[in-house]
Design an enzyme around this catalytic site. Sequence first.
Site, PDB file in Angstrom:
ATOM      1  N   HIS A 121       1.642 -35.994   6.229  1.00 37.48           N
ATOM      2  CA  HIS A 121       1.133 -35.785   5.083  1.00 37.48           C
ATOM      3  C   HIS A 121       1.666 -34.314   4.578  1.00 37.48           C
ATOM      4  CE1 HIS A 121      -2.240 -35.109   2.625  1.00 37.48           C
ATOM      5  NE2 HIS A 121      -2.755 -36.122   2.299  1.00 37.48           N
ATOM      6  N   ASP A 198      -2.841 -33.683  13.776  1.00 43.43           N
ATOM      7  CA  ASP A 198      -3.499 -33.650  12.433  1.00 43.43           C
ATOM      8  C   ASP A 198      -4.331 -35.116  12.667  1.00 43.43           C
ATOM      9  OD1 ASP A 198      -4.278 -34.985   9.822  1.00 43.43           O
ATOM     10  OD2 ASP A 198      -2.456 -34.464   8.995  1.00 43.43           O
ATOM     11  N   GLN A 201      -6.787 -39.067  10.106  1.00 44.24           N
ATOM     12  CA  GLN A 201      -6.822 -40.637   9.742  1.00 44.24           C
ATOM     13  C   GLN A 201      -7.533 -41.192  11.166  1.00 44.24           C
ATOM     14  OE1 GLN A 201      -6.939 -42.368   7.299  1.00 44.24           O
ATOM     15  NE2 GLN A 201      -6.029 -40.760   5.891  1.00 44.24           N
ATOM     16  N   LYS A 224     -13.798 -38.264   5.595  1.00 43.16           N
ATOM     17  CA  LYS A 224     -13.201 -39.569   6.123  1.00 43.16           C
ATOM     18  C   LYS A 224     -13.897 -40.188   6.985  1.00 43.16           C
ATOM     19  CE  LYS A 224      -8.597 -37.525   4.955  1.00 43.16           C
ATOM     20  NZ  LYS A 224      -8.017 -38.372   3.621  1.00 43.16           N
ATOM     21  N   CYS A 362       0.666 -38.540  -1.050  1.00 40.85           N
ATOM     22  CA  CYS A 362       0.701 -37.189  -0.140  1.00 40.85           C
ATOM     23  C   CYS A 362       2.132 -37.103   0.898  1.00 40.85           C
ATOM     24  CB  CYS A 362      -0.243 -36.387   0.120  1.00 40.85           C
ATOM     25  SG  CYS A 362      -1.488 -36.207  -1.110  1.00 40.85           S
TER      26      CYS A 362
HETATM   27  N1  PMP Z   1      -3.595 -35.530   6.865  1.00 41.74           N
HETATM   28  C1  PMP Z   1      -3.462 -36.870   6.844  1.00 41.74           C
HETATM   29  C2  PMP Z   1      -2.817 -37.759   7.684  1.00 41.74           C
HETATM   30  C3  PMP Z   1      -4.445 -37.329   5.812  1.00 41.74           C
HETATM   31  O1  PMP Z   1      -4.597 -38.723   5.483  1.00 41.74           O
HETATM   32  C4  PMP Z   1      -5.076 -36.345   4.586  1.00 41.74           C
HETATM   33  C5  PMP Z   1      -5.951 -36.787   3.838  1.00 41.74           C
HETATM   34  N2  PMP Z   1      -5.297 -37.884   2.944  1.00 41.74           N
HETATM   35  C6  PMP Z   1      -4.923 -35.112   5.130  1.00 41.74           C
HETATM   36  C7  PMP Z   1      -4.194 -34.536   6.019  1.00 41.74           C
HETATM   37  C8  PMP Z   1      -5.841 -34.151   4.119  1.00 41.74           C
HETATM   38  O2  PMP Z   1      -7.004 -33.962   4.259  1.00 41.74           O
HETATM   39  P1  PMP Z   1      -7.986 -33.286   3.437  1.00 41.74           P
HETATM   40  O3  PMP Z   1      -7.537 -33.590   1.948  1.00 41.74           O
HETATM   41  O4  PMP Z   1      -9.271 -33.776   3.450  1.00 41.74           O
HETATM   42  O5  PMP Z   1      -7.722 -31.817   3.641  1.00 41.74           O
END
Ligand code: PMP
Length: 415
Positions: A121, A198, A201, A224, A362
């Site tokens: 991401h 990270d 998910q 999430k 993203c």
């Molecule tokens: N890493 C992953 C794998 C994600 O799916 C996301 C959220 N889409 C993020 C990081 C970023 O999370 P946040 O926007 O809550 O900071």
Amino acid sequence: MHVADIKKYFPIFNQQVNGHPLTYLDSAASSQKPIQVIEAIKRYYERDNANVHRGVHTLSSRATDAYEQARVKTARFIHARSEKEIVFTRGTTTAINLVASSFAKAICREGDEIVMTPMEHHSNLIPWQQVAAATGATLSYIPLQSDGTIDMQDVKNTLSERTKIVAISHISNVLGVVNPVKEIIHQAHRKGAIVLVDGAQSIPHMAVDVQDLDCDFYTFSGHKMCGPTGIGVLYGKRELLQTMQPIEFGGEMIDHVDLYSATWRESPWRFEGGTPMIAGAIGLGAAIDFLNEVGMEHIEAHDADLLHYAVQQLSSIKDVVIYGPLANRKSLITFNVGSIHPHDMATILDSSGVAVRAGHHCCQPLMRWLDVSATVRASFYVYNTREDVDRLINAILLAKKLFMEDGGDSKDRVL
Ligand code: PMP
């Protein structure tokens, strides 16, 4: 609490969207909130609202207790050794940026390597690009197999004596693949590297034990995992957090201040400058209570059943391309249908009350790797049912009928 009737705890489903029952398949972007979490936040504002740590009055000590209790719950949830290993942040993004700015910039030198994968991401990619630009470190990527999985031989080939940091997602938000992080951490440690996982998910969908993984840092977002927005977590091994300097300065994080200098509190509080997200942390604590009550093992089993059913149903539709491996994946399906643009697909699905995400998620480098500009993503959570999958399938068939010349080949399945 039974997974089968969990939807009733989520007030958001007491509505119709565009004349249809809400079919929410966008939990990978943000999950819905159970009444227990909403009530906990409401209760805090109605009864206990005050600033934390500084006050001696009753409300302030109640707020402080609730805030610190949320830290303890979070530590237990991921099996950290101590609540002092839990830093509250705004989310995964802020947690990764904290490690990149404070830890990585301090240890990386020219020629050092930061290892990632092409599936990261942007939140677990751009902070490391910034570290590389600031320190002269280089970025290396573990290549992906054609189905998006990682081969351990490639991991070994990518790591070197110069690898200082490995930053990798536990579960990809596009491919749904569960990466072999435990083995990767083991290999990285053999080279003396530090590993950040990270977990944005993974945390909502599987039991995570940071001690068993032996990761150095683990990051995730409250929103999430049935919690509120604006709160996230950086888990860090205590011995590492203690070496790190704060990157935000001000109230709450100091020990002693005079006109020309200041000293910091111990971690984690030195990283929580200013008034923290008190209601957010309390909401996160309530979300953890909720997930514990349902049972992570039941959530995993429910997710697996739904995913299996969804993959089966989707792959039976002509012209559907599913991205990522069919095994060893969790909770989400990313796909395209023939030449239908993902945004058109998402718009048609929305008109049927089905909420999905369309775009690059993203993950622009991964989109290039997949050779697409965008995809549709349906993501599931504990409140979804097989009926939701059926509604998705019917709405996709409707979109095919509208957008594709041969879309009628499956029209008998449209309700
Ligand atoms: N890493 C992953 C794998 C994600 O799916 C996301 C959220 N889409 C993020 C990081 C970023 O999370 P946040 O926007 O809550 O900071």
